[in-house]
Scaffold this motif. Structure first.
Motif, mmCIF file in Angstrom:
data_model
loop_
_atom_site.group_PDB
_atom_site.id
_atom_site.type_symbol
_atom_site.label_atom_id
_atom_site.label_comp_id
_atom_site.label_asym_id
_atom_site.label_seq_id
_atom_site.Cartn_x
_atom_site.Cartn_y
_atom_site.Cartn_z
ATOM 1 N N MET A 1 0.832 -1.205 0.000
ATOM 2 C CA MET A 1 0.000 0.000 0.000
ATOM 3 C C MET A 1 0.867 1.256 0.000
ATOM 4 S SD MET A 1 -3.124 1.247 0.220
ATOM 5 C CE MET A 1 -4.197 0.004 0.941
ATOM 6 N N GLY A 2 0.528 2.218 -0.844
ATOM 7 C CA GLY A 2 1.249 3.482 -0.878
ATOM 8 C C GLY A 2 2.637 3.384 -1.453
ATOM 9 N N VAL A 3 2.899 2.379 -2.295
ATOM 10 C CA VAL A 3 4.248 2.142 -2.795
ATOM 11 C C VAL A 3 4.790 3.347 -3.565
ATOM 12 C CG1 VAL A 3 3.396 1.025 -4.889
ATOM 13 C CG2 VAL A 3 5.707 0.546 -4.104
ATOM 14 N N GLN A 4 6.052 3.674 -3.306
ATOM 15 C CA GLN A 4 6.788 4.688 -4.042
ATOM 16 C C GLN A 4 8.118 4.072 -4.460
ATOM 17 O OE1 GLN A 4 6.783 7.379 -0.658
ATOM 18 N NE2 GLN A 4 5.428 8.798 -1.732
ATOM 19 N N ALA A 5 8.927 4.794 -5.217
ATOM 20 C CA ALA A 5 10.271 4.323 -5.556
ATOM 21 C C ALA A 5 11.233 5.463 -5.275
ATOM 22 C CB ALA A 5 10.349 3.895 -7.016
ATOM 23 N N VAL A 6 12.152 5.251 -4.329
ATOM 24 C CA VAL A 6 13.057 6.335 -3.937
ATOM 25 C C VAL A 6 14.511 5.860 -3.959
ATOM 26 C CG1 VAL A 6 11.547 7.968 -2.768
ATOM 27 C CG2 VAL A 6 12.158 5.895 -1.587
ATOM 28 N N GLY A 7 15.079 5.443 -2.807
ATOM 29 C CA GLY A 7 16.484 5.096 -2.759
ATOM 30 C C GLY A 7 16.839 3.862 -3.567
ATOM 31 N N LEU A 8 18.074 3.829 -4.094
ATOM 32 C CA LEU A 8 18.541 2.736 -4.943
ATOM 33 C C LEU A 8 19.898 2.225 -4.458
ATOM 34 C CD1 LEU A 8 17.816 4.370 -8.422
ATOM 35 C CD2 LEU A 8 16.514 2.492 -7.402
ATOM 36 N N ALA A 9 20.155 0.930 -4.678
ATOM 37 C CA ALA A 9 21.463 0.349 -4.397
ATOM 38 C C ALA A 9 21.679 -0.835 -5.331
ATOM 39 C CB ALA A 9 21.575 -0.095 -2.940
ATOM 40 N N LEU A 10 22.872 -0.928 -5.923
ATOM 41 C CA LEU A 10 23.248 -2.035 -6.809
ATOM 42 C C LEU A 10 24.479 -2.722 -6.253
ATOM 43 C CD1 LEU A 10 23.018 -0.177 -10.270
ATOM 44 C CD2 LEU A 10 21.242 -1.561 -9.192
ATOM 45 N N THR A 11 24.487 -4.053 -6.290
ATOM 46 C CA THR A 11 25.687 -4.768 -5.869
ATOM 47 C C THR A 11 26.777 -4.583 -6.927
ATOM 48 O OG1 THR A 11 24.893 -6.809 -6.897
ATOM 49 C CG2 THR A 11 24.388 -6.471 -4.563
ATOM 50 N N PRO A 12 28.070 -4.642 -6.523
ATOM 51 C CA PRO A 12 29.157 -4.415 -7.486
ATOM 52 C C PRO A 12 29.142 -5.366 -8.677
ATOM 53 C CG PRO A 12 29.978 -4.287 -5.235
ATOM 54 C CD PRO A 12 28.567 -4.780 -5.140
ATOM 55 N N ASP A 13 28.678 -6.600 -8.477
ATOM 56 C CA ASP A 13 28.650 -7.565 -9.584
ATOM 57 C C ASP A 13 27.397 -7.438 -10.449
ATOM 58 O OD1 ASP A 13 26.696 -8.562 -7.925
ATOM 59 O OD2 ASP A 13 27.742 -10.423 -7.448
ATOM 60 N N TYR A 14 26.543 -6.501 -10.122
ATOM 61 C CA TYR A 14 25.309 -6.221 -10.864
ATOM 62 C C TYR A 14 24.384 -7.445 -10.921
ATOM 63 C CZ TYR A 14 22.361 -3.643 -14.162
ATOM 64 O OH TYR A 14 21.321 -2.966 -14.764
ATOM 65 N N ARG A 15 24.398 -8.222 -9.864
ATOM 66 C CA ARG A 15 23.499 -9.368 -9.803
ATOM 67 C C ARG A 15 22.266 -9.103 -8.949
ATOM 68 N NH1 ARG A 15 27.393 -14.752 -9.247
ATOM 69 N NH2 ARG A 15 28.451 -14.501 -11.259
ATOM 70 N N ARG A 16 22.341 -8.082 -8.103
ATOM 71 C CA ARG A 16 21.210 -7.761 -7.240
ATOM 72 C C ARG A 16 21.005 -6.255 -7.224
ATOM 73 N NH1 ARG A 16 21.720 -11.188 -1.673
ATOM 74 N NH2 ARG A 16 19.438 -10.959 -1.721
ATOM 75 N N ALA A 17 19.757 -5.842 -7.179
ATOM 76 C CA ALA A 17 19.401 -4.423 -7.099
ATOM 77 C C ALA A 17 18.328 -4.263 -6.037
ATOM 78 C CB ALA A 17 18.902 -3.915 -8.445
ATOM 79 N N PHE A 18 18.378 -3.140 -5.324
ATOM 80 C CA PHE A 18 17.439 -2.895 -4.231
ATOM 81 C C PHE A 18 16.823 -1.503 -4.384
ATOM 82 C CE2 PHE A 18 20.733 -5.785 -2.842
ATOM 83 C CZ PHE A 18 19.989 -6.846 -2.362
ATOM 84 N N VAL A 19 15.532 -1.411 -4.100
ATOM 85 C CA VAL A 19 14.790 -0.159 -4.266
ATOM 86 C C VAL A 19 13.979 0.098 -3.001
ATOM 87 C CG1 VAL A 19 13.158 1.136 -5.682
ATOM 88 C CG2 VAL A 19 14.581 -0.639 -6.743
ATOM 89 N N ALA A 20 14.222 1.243 -2.359
ATOM 90 C CA ALA A 20 13.408 1.647 -1.210
ATOM 91 C C ALA A 20 12.055 2.112 -1.714
ATOM 92 C CB ALA A 20 14.106 2.753 -0.432
ATOM 93 N N LEU A 21 10.984 1.619 -1.105
ATOM 94 C CA LEU A 21 9.635 1.894 -1.589
ATOM 95 C C LEU A 21 8.904 2.963 -0.774
ATOM 96 C CD1 LEU A 21 8.481 -1.713 -2.548
ATOM 97 C CD2 LEU A 21 9.681 0.006 -3.925
#
Length: 610
Positions: free
Chosen positions: A515-535
């Motif tokens: 509920m109320g999802v947004q997309a703000v902060g971002l982080a990528l692992t150095p090997d570019y295998r995982r990505a994270f998004v603060a909602l």
């Protein structure tokens, strides 16, 4: 003659512009070039075109993305067809024609205009100072809070339903027929409520998919019920049309109303139902992805001793005007460092000896000595700095200045602003490519990503993304650029070889979106295998597979998580939550929350010592 055949004859007659007879032959139907209709349409069209042309001139990428302009043009064309063509004059004499006019405005023109997202484009048609004033005005609580409420799916649905039923009450409709001014007010109410409704369904602050789909089906039933009542009624409701009828086609006023009711009942119900089914189908594509829960937190807490290397975490607190210093593995808040007013973005120097902090309300960058834990210097920034980025060699700082819509280039050694580059209103997100060639800035109000040549200090390109872009981050090799859009809850992935968006990750349309999802902060692992998004207000952090864009899982975190940061070994993720006043530690090896650190205040940015 059957009712269906009579309906067909009426529609053919409207298109061909014949004479309507009410006892005596009526004049030929013609085009309605009413200044109150034509002038606003032309002004809106000119406003959009001026903004589009300005963006095209500043961005080569937009020459290959005309979709928004085509949608806006199609919406204006449909609106003109309803209000200027012979259909409008026919609506003065036939309720069925009048209903067709309303359906075109609310079911065709409104969603086309909303999908074109004209606000960001149109702002570029205004002078720079005006854009900035509007941006500050829109950010005020007196505007942003009412708009957030009005553009929520449930409220927008109720508003449109109320407008539809109230204006079709006999007394109100007859008032609009009898008085030109009230007729204009009626059309304005229909158009505005439809724009608000479709904005809430398609663009505005994201909600759960189920709520949006439910609102669309509810609207299908509500509008269909009103149309059914008209179609099944044996007598006419409106005195204005009762005196006219469509005698030339053998229609009584009651039959004219029945045709109008069918137009509202069938096409109106089908459009809303089809939109709901389409959104539901998109969500079902990701039905297999399940939301991470809180159940594993206690189990993971037992793994705290496994963290071998102590980390130092710095968290800016925009309410308490301090930096919180947190140590692992105990996750204790060991001390606070006083800073200027409203610290937000922060980043370590290339040698790890200094921590730079943007203090927005003091219009500067504070320099914290990591060894002593004290502010030992300051850098100029320009007004209202929020985020900044550093050049790879540590010589330059690039700062987003929200108040004057500029990016400041600061020579760290001399502590001087050596250049400024004008960008869109309310710049916020900043990133520097790993090779140091590109400086990226996101403009919240203009919904643009700006590409600045770091060496020549000139704006090279501006590309439109989702509403209110926030963060920007590069992959380690510099090939990919990720940009989050807060209000639209999307992440645009750019291929830097072309500076074009190659993938859009849409959290709002995920079946299990919080509920109320947004997309703000971002982080990528150095090997570019995982990505994270603060909602953001979704109170979750999402993990995304970079290669496919699939949303893999959600991690529960605090309220309104704005910024996230990866540990240096990539085994933990830290998420700062402004409304709950805490930082969540996530174990990325076991994919579970590990600890929650209470800081109080409003934590904003996160940075780890090297």
């Amino acid at each position: 003659m059957s009712l269906i055949r009579r309906c067909a004859l009426v529609l053919i007659a409207i298109i061909a512009s014949p004479a309507f007879a009410h006892g005596d032959p009526a004049p030929q139907l013609g085009w309605t070039f009413d200044p109150w209709i034509v002038v606003p349409l032309l002004l809106v069209l000119a406003w959009f075109i001026a903004g589009y042309v300005r963006i095209v001139r500043r961005s080569s990428t937009h020459r290959h993305q005309p979709a928004k302009a085509l949608l806006f043009g199609a919406g204006c064309l449909v609106m003109a067809g309803a209000l200027v063509s012979p259909l409008h004059e026919a609506g003065e004499r036939s309720f069925a024609a009048h209903m067709l006019e309303h359906e075109l405005l609310m079911l065709v023109a409104a969603p086309l205009l909303v999908l074109s997202r004209p606000i960001g484009m149109g702002l570029w048609a205004l002078p720079r100072t005006t854009r900035l004033r509007l941006a500050h005005w829109a950010r005020g609580r007196g505007v942003s809070i009412p708009w957030r409420v009005m553009s929520s799916p449930i409220v927008a649905t109720v508003v449109q339903a109320a407008v539809l039923w109230l204006w079709h009450a006999p007394d109100a409709f007859d008032l609009a027929l009898a008085h030109r001014g009230w007729h204009v007010v009626q059309h304005v109410c229909f158009v505005v409520s439809a724009l608000l409704f479709w904005w809430a369904m398609l663009v505005a602050r994201p909600q759960r998919l189920g709520i949006t789909v439910g609102c669309l089906f509810f609207t299908s039933v509500v509008s269909g019920a009103l149309g059914a009542l008209m179609a099944l009624s044996r007598g006419p409701w409106y005195a204005g049309y009762s005196r006219l009828g469509l005698d030339a086609f053998g229609l009584s006023p009651a039959e004219d109303q029945q045709i109008a009711g069918l137009l509202m009942w069938v096409p109106g119900g089908l459009v809303h139902a089809a939109a709901g089914i389409a959104l539901l189908a998109r969500g079902l594509e990701r039905q297999e992805l399940k939301r991470s829960g809180f159940a594993g937190i206690l189990v993971v807490l037992a793994c705290l001793p496994a963290i071998s290397r102590a980390e130092t975490l710095y968290v800016s607190d925009e309410q308490a005007h301090v930096l919180h210093v947190i140590k692992a593995p105990g996750w204790t808040n060991i001390r606070t460092i006083p800073t200027g007013k409203r610290p937000r973005g922060l980043q370590l120097s290339s040698d790890g000896k200094s921590l730079f902090v943007a203090v927005s309300d003091d219009n500067r960058i504070d320099v914290v000595d990591v060894a002593s834990g004290k502010v030992t210097g300051q850098l100029p920034s320009g007004p209202d700095p929020e985020r900044f980025s550093l050049s790879p060699d540590g010589r330059w700082m690039y700062i987003a200045n929200e108040d004057d819509a500029k990016v400041s280039f600061v020579d760290i050694a001399t502590k001087k602003i050596v250049a400024e580059v004008a960008v869109g209103a309310e710049p916020e997100g900043m990133a520097t490519s790993p090779d140091g060639k590109w400086v990226i800035c996101t403009s919240e109000t203009a919904s643009l990503v700006h590409f600045i040549d770091a060496r020549d200090r000139v704006l090279v390109d501006s590309v439109m993304v989702g509403t209110r872009p926030r963060d920007a981050v590069f992959s380690r090799d510099g090939r990919w650029l990720w940009v989050s859009s807060e209000m639209r809850a999307t992440v645009a992935v750019f291929d830097m070889t072309t500076r074009r968006v190659v993938r859009t990750i849409d959290f709002d349309r995920a079946d299990d979106a919080p509920m109320g999802v947004q997309a703000v902060g971002l982080a990528l692992t150095p090997d570019y295998r995982r990505a994270f998004v603060a909602l953001g207000r979704g109170n979750q952090v999402a993990e995304v597979e970079p290669q496919s864009g699939r949303i893999l899982r959600y991690f529960p975190v605090g309220q309104r998580t704005w910024s996230i940061a990866l540990s240096k070994d990539g085994k933990r993720l830290y998420a700062a939550a402004g409304l709950s006043g805490d930082v969540t530690v996530i174990d990325l090896e076991r994919n579970r929350p590990l600890a929650t650190i209470r800081t109080g205040g409003k934590p904003w940015g996160v940075e780890l010592a090297k």
